[in-house]
Write an enzyme that holds these catalytic residues in place. Structure first.
Site, PDB file in Angstrom:
ATOM      1  N   THR A 150      11.210  -0.579  12.511  1.00  0.00           N
ATOM      2  CA  THR A 150      10.577  -0.486  11.195  1.00  0.00           C
ATOM      3  C   THR A 150       9.494   0.576  11.332  1.00  0.00           C
ATOM      4  OG1 THR A 150       8.870  -2.085  11.730  1.00  0.00           O
ATOM      5  CG2 THR A 150      10.873  -2.978  10.735  1.00  0.00           C
ATOM      6  N   LEU A 200       2.269  -8.152   6.362  1.00  0.00           N
ATOM      7  CA  LEU A 200       1.531  -6.889   6.496  1.00  0.00           C
ATOM      8  C   LEU A 200       1.598  -6.371   7.923  1.00  0.00           C
ATOM      9  CD1 LEU A 200      -1.865  -7.365   4.612  1.00  0.00           C
ATOM     10  CD2 LEU A 200       0.253  -6.376   3.760  1.00  0.00           C
ATOM     11  N   ALA A 201       1.737  -5.065   8.064  1.00  0.00           N
ATOM     12  CA  ALA A 201       1.554  -4.413   9.367  1.00  0.00           C
ATOM     13  C   ALA A 201       0.682  -3.206   9.069  1.00  0.00           C
ATOM     14  CB  ALA A 201       2.889  -3.986   9.947  1.00  0.00           C
ATOM     15  N   PHE A 254       0.859  -1.173   0.000  1.00  0.00           N
ATOM     16  CA  PHE A 254       0.000   0.000   0.000  1.00  0.00           C
ATOM     17  C   PHE A 254       0.901   1.229   0.000  1.00  0.00           C
ATOM     18  CE2 PHE A 254      -3.137   2.875   1.961  1.00  0.00           C
ATOM     19  CZ  PHE A 254      -4.210   2.586   1.138  1.00  0.00           C
ATOM     20  N   GLU A 255       0.874   2.025  -1.054  1.00  0.00           N
ATOM     21  CA  GLU A 255       1.826   3.127  -1.153  1.00  0.00           C
ATOM     22  C   GLU A 255       1.151   4.430  -1.567  1.00  0.00           C
ATOM     23  OE1 GLU A 255       4.583   2.270  -0.062  1.00  0.00           O
ATOM     24  OE2 GLU A 255       4.614   0.117  -0.414  1.00  0.00           O
ATOM     25  N   TYR A 279       2.676  -5.988  24.518  1.00  0.00           N
ATOM     26  CA  TYR A 279       2.843  -6.722  23.262  1.00  0.00           C
ATOM     27  C   TYR A 279       2.221  -8.130  23.344  1.00  0.00           C
ATOM     28  CZ  TYR A 279       4.300  -7.745  18.636  1.00  0.00           C
ATOM     29  OH  TYR A 279       4.232  -8.055  17.306  1.00  0.00           O
TER      30      TYR A 279
HETATM   31  P1  NAI Z   1       6.544  -2.442   7.970  1.00  0.00           P
HETATM   32  O1  NAI Z   1       5.676  -1.324   8.371  1.00  0.00           O
HETATM   33  O2  NAI Z   1       7.979  -2.136   7.661  1.00  0.00           O
HETATM   34  O3  NAI Z   1       5.935  -3.196   6.669  1.00  0.00           O
HETATM   35  C1  NAI Z   1       4.576  -3.386   6.475  1.00  0.00           C
HETATM   36  C2  NAI Z   1       4.270  -3.686   5.027  1.00  0.00           C
HETATM   37  O4  NAI Z   1       2.840  -3.866   4.911  1.00  0.00           O
HETATM   38  C3  NAI Z   1       4.616  -2.546   4.040  1.00  0.00           C
HETATM   39  O5  NAI Z   1       5.079  -3.102   2.831  1.00  0.00           O
HETATM   40  C4  NAI Z   1       3.267  -1.865   3.804  1.00  0.00           C
HETATM   41  O6  NAI Z   1       3.158  -1.200   2.537  1.00  0.00           O
HETATM   42  C5  NAI Z   1       2.348  -3.083   3.842  1.00  0.00           C
HETATM   43  N1  NAI Z   1       0.947  -2.757   4.093  1.00  0.00           N
HETATM   44  C6  NAI Z   1       0.382  -2.225   5.198  1.00  0.00           C
HETATM   45  N2  NAI Z   1      -0.965  -2.126   5.039  1.00  0.00           N
HETATM   46  C7  NAI Z   1      -1.252  -2.625   3.810  1.00  0.00           C
HETATM   47  C8  NAI Z   1      -2.449  -2.826   3.075  1.00  0.00           C
HETATM   48  N3  NAI Z   1      -3.643  -2.505   3.544  1.00  0.00           N
HETATM   49  N4  NAI Z   1      -2.339  -3.349   1.833  1.00  0.00           N
HETATM   50  C9  NAI Z   1      -1.141  -3.685   1.299  1.00  0.00           C
HETATM   51  N5  NAI Z   1       0.022  -3.534   1.963  1.00  0.00           N
HETATM   52  C10 NAI Z   1      -0.034  -3.011   3.201  1.00  0.00           C
HETATM   53  O7  NAI Z   1       6.406  -3.537   9.114  1.00  0.00           O
HETATM   54  P2  NAI Z   1       7.306  -4.736   9.679  1.00  0.00           P
HETATM   55  O8  NAI Z   1       7.809  -4.350  11.015  1.00  0.00           O
HETATM   56  O9  NAI Z   1       8.238  -5.245   8.662  1.00  0.00           O
HETATM   57  O10 NAI Z   1       6.157  -5.813   9.953  1.00  0.00           O
HETATM   58  C11 NAI Z   1       5.867  -6.885   9.085  1.00  0.00           C
HETATM   59  C12 NAI Z   1       5.452  -8.084   9.928  1.00  0.00           C
HETATM   60  O11 NAI Z   1       6.568  -8.478  10.729  1.00  0.00           O
HETATM   61  C13 NAI Z   1       4.295  -7.771  10.894  1.00  0.00           C
HETATM   62  O12 NAI Z   1       3.449  -8.877  10.974  1.00  0.00           O
HETATM   63  C14 NAI Z   1       5.024  -7.575  12.224  1.00  0.00           C
HETATM   64  O13 NAI Z   1       4.219  -7.819  13.339  1.00  0.00           O
HETATM   65  C15 NAI Z   1       6.128  -8.612  12.077  1.00  0.00           C
HETATM   66  N6  NAI Z   1       7.274  -8.448  12.981  1.00  0.00           N
HETATM   67  C16 NAI Z   1       7.897  -7.229  13.125  1.00  0.00           C
HETATM   68  C17 NAI Z   1       8.922  -7.088  14.048  1.00  0.00           C
HETATM   69  C18 NAI Z   1       9.615  -5.776  14.255  1.00  0.00           C
HETATM   70  O14 NAI Z   1      10.254  -5.604  15.291  1.00  0.00           O
HETATM   71  N7  NAI Z   1       9.569  -4.862  13.326  1.00  0.00           N
HETATM   72  C19 NAI Z   1       9.406  -8.239  14.860  1.00  0.00           C
HETATM   73  C20 NAI Z   1       8.751  -9.483  14.544  1.00  0.00           C
HETATM   74  C21 NAI Z   1       7.699  -9.565  13.656  1.00  0.00           C
END
Ligand code: NAI
Length: 403
Positions: free
Chosen positions: A286, A150-151, A85-86, A246
Site C-alpha cells: 500500500t 489511518l497511516a 487527507f487528499e 516492525y
Molecule cells: P494507506 O496509506 O493505503 O491508507 C491510509 C489512509 O489514511 C488513506 O486513506 C489516507 O488518506 C489516510 N490518512 C493519512 N493521514 C491522514 C490524516 N491526517 N487525516 C485523514 N486521513 C489520513 O495505508 P494502509 O496500508 O491501508 O494502512 C492502514 C492501516 O492498516 C494502518 O494502521 C496500517 O498499519 C494497517 N496495516 C497495514 C498493513 C499493510 O501491509 N499495508 C498490514 C496490516 C495492517
C-alpha cells in the site's frame, strides 16, 4: 495532460484517474461476484441481516480502509462516509490516488442507490471530527461500524498544537538486513539506526490508539454510535525477520498501544452493547507499507510463496474475510488470546513462513532477488496508483480533474 508514473524512494508522485477508476471497478466486481456467486468457497456468503448498514471509515480512500468501504457497501449494502487527507487535482497536477478512488467509488455507489460521501481533511483535528459528526447526523443518523485505518507520517495534536512525527526504526541498536527497492531488484544491505526515546513516544502519538480513542469518545458523546456499534482498527505483526524494524521497533510500540486501546474502548462501548477490536492483517503493498525498510523484500518473497500455494490475497479479499468470516456471522467473533481478530492467518502459516525464510537465506547482496515476486509487488503498487491496466491508454491527453 499526459499522466506518467513517477516514483521517488518508493513513493508514487502521480496517479491516473482512469486507472484508479478501473481499480475501483475491479474491486467492486470481485466483491459482487463473490457475494452473489460464491465461486471461491474460502470466502463465505455474506449474511445480509447481520452486516452493518451505516459505516464510517477513517482513512477510507486507499489500502485497507478503501477495501473496508467497498466490502461494507457491496456485501451489506451499507451507506458509507469516508474521512481522508487528499490533494485535489489541478489542470497541471494529478490528485492523490485516494481522491480519484473516492470519486470513482462514490459515483458508482450512489448510482446503485447507496449513500456515499466524504470529509476531506486532517482526521486528527477537532474541526474534521466535528464536520464528520455533523455529516453523520445529516446523512446517516448514526453509524453501526467505525473503521479506523489511518497511516500517517505525522499528527498535529489539536489540543496542544504540537506536531508529532512517526518513524520506522528499531529500538536500542542499529538493524542491518537485506532489502530491495520497488523499482530495482538488486538486493542491498540496509542499516537503520535506532530511534531515540522521543521518536518512540512520537510514533506512538501518531500511530497508537490515542486518536482512535478520541474519535470513539466523541462519537459516543454525540450519540452517533448505534446500539451494538463496533469499531475496528488495523494492526500488523509479521515474521521474526522483520521484528526489529516492525513489531519490536517504533511502529510495533505504536501498534501495542493501539491494541491496548481496544480493550479500554470496549469497556466504554459496553454502555451501548458495542465492542472495539484490532484486526491483524496481512502484509500487502500500500502507499504506507511500501516505504517501510526491509518490508518490500519480505513482501516479494511472501507474494511468490503465497501465490504458489494459492493463498495470495489483496486488501479487499482480506477485508471480505474479516467481515464475512469473523465480524459479521451468526456465531461468536473468533479472536486470539489477546482478543485480536486475525486475518494474517494464511500469511503466518508455518509452511508459508518456513518457505519465506528458506528463500530469504538464498538472497545475496549485490545480486538480483531470486525466487521472489518483486514484479507482482510492483504491479500491485502501480495499480493502486492507477497504472499498469492493459486496457487504459496511458498516452492519452486527459484532464486530471475529471474521473
Ligand atoms: P494507506 O496509506 O493505503 O491508507 C491510509 C489512509 O489514511 C488513506 O486513506 C489516507 O488518506 C489516510 N490518512 C493519512 N493521514 C491522514 C490524516 N491526517 N487525516 C485523514 N486521513 C489520513 O495505508 P494502509 O496500508 O491501508 O494502512 C492502514 C492501516 O492498516 C494502518 O494502521 C496500517 O498499519 C494497517 N496495516 C497495514 C498493513 C499493510 O501491509 N499495508 C498490514 C496490516 C495492517
Amino acid at each position: 495532460m499526459i499522466i506518467t508514473k513517477k516514483v521517488m524512494r518508493n513513493v508514487s508522485l502521480t496517479a491516473h484517474p482512469a486507472g484508479c477508476k478501473r481499480y475501483i471497478q475491479q474491486q467492486i466486481a470481485w466483491v459482487k461476484n463473490q457475494a452473489q456467486n460464491w465461486e471461491d468457497t474460502r470466502y463465505p456468503k455474506p449474511i445480509e441481516e447481520v452486516l452493518p448498514k451505516r459505516v464510517l471509515v477513517i482513512g477510507g480512500s486507499t489500502g485497507y480502509g478503501l477495501s473496508s468501504r467497498i466490502v461494507a457497501a457491496y456485501t451489506g449494502g451499507a451507506d458509507t462516509i469516508n474521512v481522508s487527507f487528499e490533494r485535489e487535482p489541478s489542470e497541471k497536477k494529478t490528485a492523490t490516488p485516494g481522491w480519484y478512488n473516492t470519486m470513482a467509488f462514490e459515483q458508482q455507489a450512489q448510482k446503485e442507490g447507496m449513500k456515499a460521501s466524504s470529509v476531506f481533511g486532517d482526521a486528527f483535528s477537532i474541526a474534521i471530527k466535528e464536520e464528520t459528526a455533523q455529516k453523520i447526523k445529516d446523512e446517516l443518523g448514526q453509524v453501526d461500524l467505525v473503521i479506523y485505518s489511518l497511516a500517517s507520517p505525522l499528527r498535529n495534536d489539536p489540543t496542544t498544537g504540537v506536531t508529532y512525527r512517526s518513524v520506522l526504526k528499531p529500538l536500542e541498536k542499529p538493524f542491518t538486513a537485506l532489502s530491495v527497492d520497488l523499482g530495482d531488484d538488486v538486493v542491498k544491505q540496509a542499516t537503520i539506526d535506532p530511534a531515540t526515546e522521543g521518536q518512540v513516544r512520537e510514533t506512538i502519538k501518531v500511530m497508537g490508539g490515542e486518536d482512535w480513542t478520541l474519535w470513539v469518545d466523541y462519537l459516543l458523546k454525540e450519540g452517533l454510535l448505534a446500539e451494538g456499534a463496533m469499531t475496528v482498527a488495523y494492526s500488523y505483526i509479521g515474521p521474526k525477520i522483520t521484528y526489529p524494524v516492525y513489531r519490536e521497533g517504533t511502529i510495533g510500540k505504536a501498534k501495542e498501544h493501539l491494541e491496548n486501546s481496544a480493550s479500554a474502548l470496549s469497556s466504554k462501548l459496553e454502555a451501548i452493547g458495542g465492542k472495539a477490536f484490532v484486526s491483524v492483517n496481512k502484509a500487502l503493498v500500500t502507499r504506507a507499507s511500501a516505504v517501510i525498510p526491509v518490508v518490500p523484500l519480505y513482501m516479494a518473497l511472501l507474494y511468490q510463496v503465497m501465490k504458489e500455494k494459492n493463498l495470495h490475497e489483496h486488501c479487499t479479499q482480506q477485508i471480505y474475510r474479516l467481515f464475512n468470516d469473523q465480524l459479521y456471522t451468526k456465531g461468536n467473533i473468533p479472536t486470539d488470546q489477546e482478543g485480536r481478530l486475525r486475518v494474517d492467518d494464511w500469511e503466518m502459516l508455518e509452511d508459508v513462513q518456513n518457505e519465506v525464510e528458506r528463500r530469504w537465506a538464498l538472497q545475496k547482496e549485490g545480486q538480483p532477488l531470486i525466487q521472489g515476486d518483486l514484479e507482482g509487488v510492483l504491479a500491485e503498487y502501480e495499480q493502486i496508483h492507477g497504472f499498469g491496466f492493459p486496457d487504459i491508454d496511458y498516452e492519452a491527453d486527459i484532464d486530471p480533474r475529471i474521473v
